[in-house]
Design an enzyme around this catalytic site. Structure first.
Site, PDB file in Angstrom:
ATOM      1  N   ASN A 123      48.710  31.636  51.367  1.00 44.97           N
ATOM      2  CA  ASN A 123      47.535  30.711  51.983  1.00 44.97           C
ATOM      3  C   ASN A 123      48.064  29.542  52.367  1.00 44.97           C
ATOM      4  OD1 ASN A 123      44.705  29.427  52.279  1.00 44.97           O
ATOM      5  ND2 ASN A 123      44.013  31.466  50.891  1.00 44.97           N
ATOM      6  N   PRO A 124      47.198  28.894  53.225  1.00 41.93           N
ATOM      7  CA  PRO A 124      48.189  27.368  53.203  1.00 41.93           C
ATOM      8  C   PRO A 124      47.609  26.466  52.517  1.00 41.93           C
ATOM      9  CG  PRO A 124      46.699  27.830  55.463  1.00 41.93           C
ATOM     10  CD  PRO A 124      46.905  29.599  54.440  1.00 41.93           C
ATOM     11  N   GLN A 181      39.029  43.126  53.123  1.00 45.03           N
ATOM     12  CA  GLN A 181      37.436  42.753  53.338  1.00 45.03           C
ATOM     13  C   GLN A 181      37.647  42.227  54.508  1.00 45.03           C
ATOM     14  OE1 GLN A 181      37.037  38.969  49.684  1.00 45.03           O
ATOM     15  NE2 GLN A 181      39.840  39.426  50.423  1.00 45.03           N
ATOM     16  N   CYS A 198      21.174  52.981  60.235  1.00 48.74           N
ATOM     17  CA  CYS A 198      20.186  53.291  60.805  1.00 48.74           C
ATOM     18  C   CYS A 198      19.547  52.516  59.471  1.00 48.74           C
ATOM     19  CB  CYS A 198      19.796  54.617  61.410  1.00 48.74           C
ATOM     20  SG  CYS A 198      18.394  54.523  61.305  1.00 48.74           S
ATOM     21  N   GLY A 250      46.070  35.447  53.226  1.00 50.27           N
ATOM     22  CA  GLY A 250      44.437  34.822  53.508  1.00 50.27           C
ATOM     23  C   GLY A 250      43.088  35.157  53.640  1.00 50.27           C
ATOM     24  N   THR A 251      42.524  34.954  51.607  1.00 53.36           N
ATOM     25  CA  THR A 251      41.521  35.424  51.742  1.00 53.36           C
ATOM     26  C   THR A 251      40.947  34.050  50.242  1.00 53.36           C
ATOM     27  OG1 THR A 251      39.623  36.404  50.154  1.00 53.36           O
ATOM     28  CG2 THR A 251      42.402  36.772  49.217  1.00 53.36           C
ATOM     29  N   CYS A 308      16.685  58.212  65.933  1.00 49.39           N
ATOM     30  CA  CYS A 308      16.162  58.354  66.181  1.00 49.39           C
ATOM     31  C   CYS A 308      15.012  56.992  66.124  1.00 49.39           C
ATOM     32  CB  CYS A 308      15.326  58.280  64.500  1.00 49.39           C
ATOM     33  SG  CYS A 308      15.789  56.889  63.461  1.00 49.39           S
ATOM     34  N   ALA A 323      49.358  32.741  57.489  1.00 49.07           N
ATOM     35  CA  ALA A 323      49.908  34.547  57.441  1.00 49.07           C
ATOM     36  C   ALA A 323      50.968  34.772  58.385  1.00 49.07           C
ATOM     37  CB  ALA A 323      48.585  35.191  57.870  1.00 49.07           C
ATOM     38  N   HIS A 380      34.854  45.992  53.039  1.00 52.59           N
ATOM     39  CA  HIS A 380      33.094  45.176  53.449  1.00 52.59           C
ATOM     40  C   HIS A 380      32.592  45.999  54.203  1.00 52.59           C
ATOM     41  CE1 HIS A 380      34.171  41.224  50.833  1.00 52.59           C
ATOM     42  NE2 HIS A 380      34.044  42.451  50.347  1.00 52.59           N
TER      43      HIS A 380
END
Ligand code: NAD
Ligand code: ZN
Length: 228
Positions: A199-200, A86, A112, A173-174, A136, A217, A104
């Site tokens: 994950n902590p 992500q 643009c 880590g999410t 452009c 991690a 993501h």
């Protein structure tokens, strides 16, 4: 064994890149949910780009940490492997990961709003804010997925398909609150995969994880590799 890894901002925390939930100085007066939206960009593209310019300056200085490196190593051990991230910082690729799907987008790519062209721009700080299209002169936006926007179709389908048939999903880590990415562990579990979480802190994914490694991690990845 077919193995998938899902990472979030926590994997890059040890590289000095703040997560959306951690402290981040002056920008803490703004919530990411208020800046990373199409509405915020429409209202004030300059403010949104100033925030991205600041984030890009942090990411530019950052190096992959042991967590990124051990995930790149994991890819070498399994033929059937996919890393779904992500994150928009590109640090997995810098660490040597090859089979990566960016759900993501990427903070170094611009899109643009006028002609639709996409290209990479590594300038830090940006010369002009908001930056303009080199083709452009239209208004550029970062080619990232904002809150309320849909995920890139091909990337999402690749992730869904892989996760539906993997035998293990490692989640690192999410926070497990940003959808639809957060639905991937639930889907994997439903299809019979083993879920491992690094994950902590506790997250909604902890409840369905077969193995919970409550560490950062880097240390968590070390422990996971020893378990294999
Ligand atoms: P999040 O900020 O919502 O949550 C981060 C998670 O990481 C938390 O659960 C926290 O407990 C955990 N964490 C903190 N330090 C850790 C460490 N050292 N090791 C392991 N885990 C640790 O992040 P999210 O779940 O990725 O979702 C937020 C959105 O923010 C994503 O869409 C992502 O695109 C974006 N984001 C990306 C970056 C980046 O590219 N580096 C940075 C910030 C936010
Ligand atoms: Zn253009």
């Amino acid at each position: 064994m077919k193995i998938a890894v899902l990472t979030g901002a926590g994997i890059s925390a040890e590289s000095g890149i703040p997560t959306f939930r951690g402290p981040s100085g002056i920008w803490k007066t703004f919530k990411p949910e208020e800046l990373a939206t199409p509405q915020a960009f429409e209202r004030d593209p300059k403010l949104v780009w100033e925030w991205y310019d600041w984030r890009r300056s942090i990411i530019k200085k950052a190096k992959p940490n042991k967590g990124h490196i051990l995930i790149a190593h994991l890819e070498q051990l399994f033929e059937d492997f996919l890393l779904i991230t992500q994150n928009v910082d590109g640090l997995h690729q810098k660490a040597g990961s090859k089979k990566v799907v960016e759900l993501h987008g990427n903070i170094w790519r611009v899109l643009c709003t006028a002609c639709g062209k996409k290209y990479y721009n590594y300038q830090v700080p940006l010369e002009e804010i908001p930056p303009r299209c080199k083709y452009c002169n239209g208004l550029l936006r970062p080619d990232v997925v904002w809150f309320g926007e849909s995920l890139p179709k091909k990337e999402w389908e690749t992730a869904l398909e892989f996760v539906s048939s993997c035998s293990m999903l490692l989640v690192v880590g999410t926070s497990g609150v940003v959808y639809p990415a957060a639905s991937l562990p639930f889907l994997a579990k439903q299809k019979g995969a083993k879920i491992v979480e690094i994950n902590p802190e506790d997250t909604p994914i902890s409840q369905i994880a077969h193995i919970r490694i409550r560490k950062k991690a880097s240390e968590g990845m070390e422990e996971f590799l020893k378990m294999l």
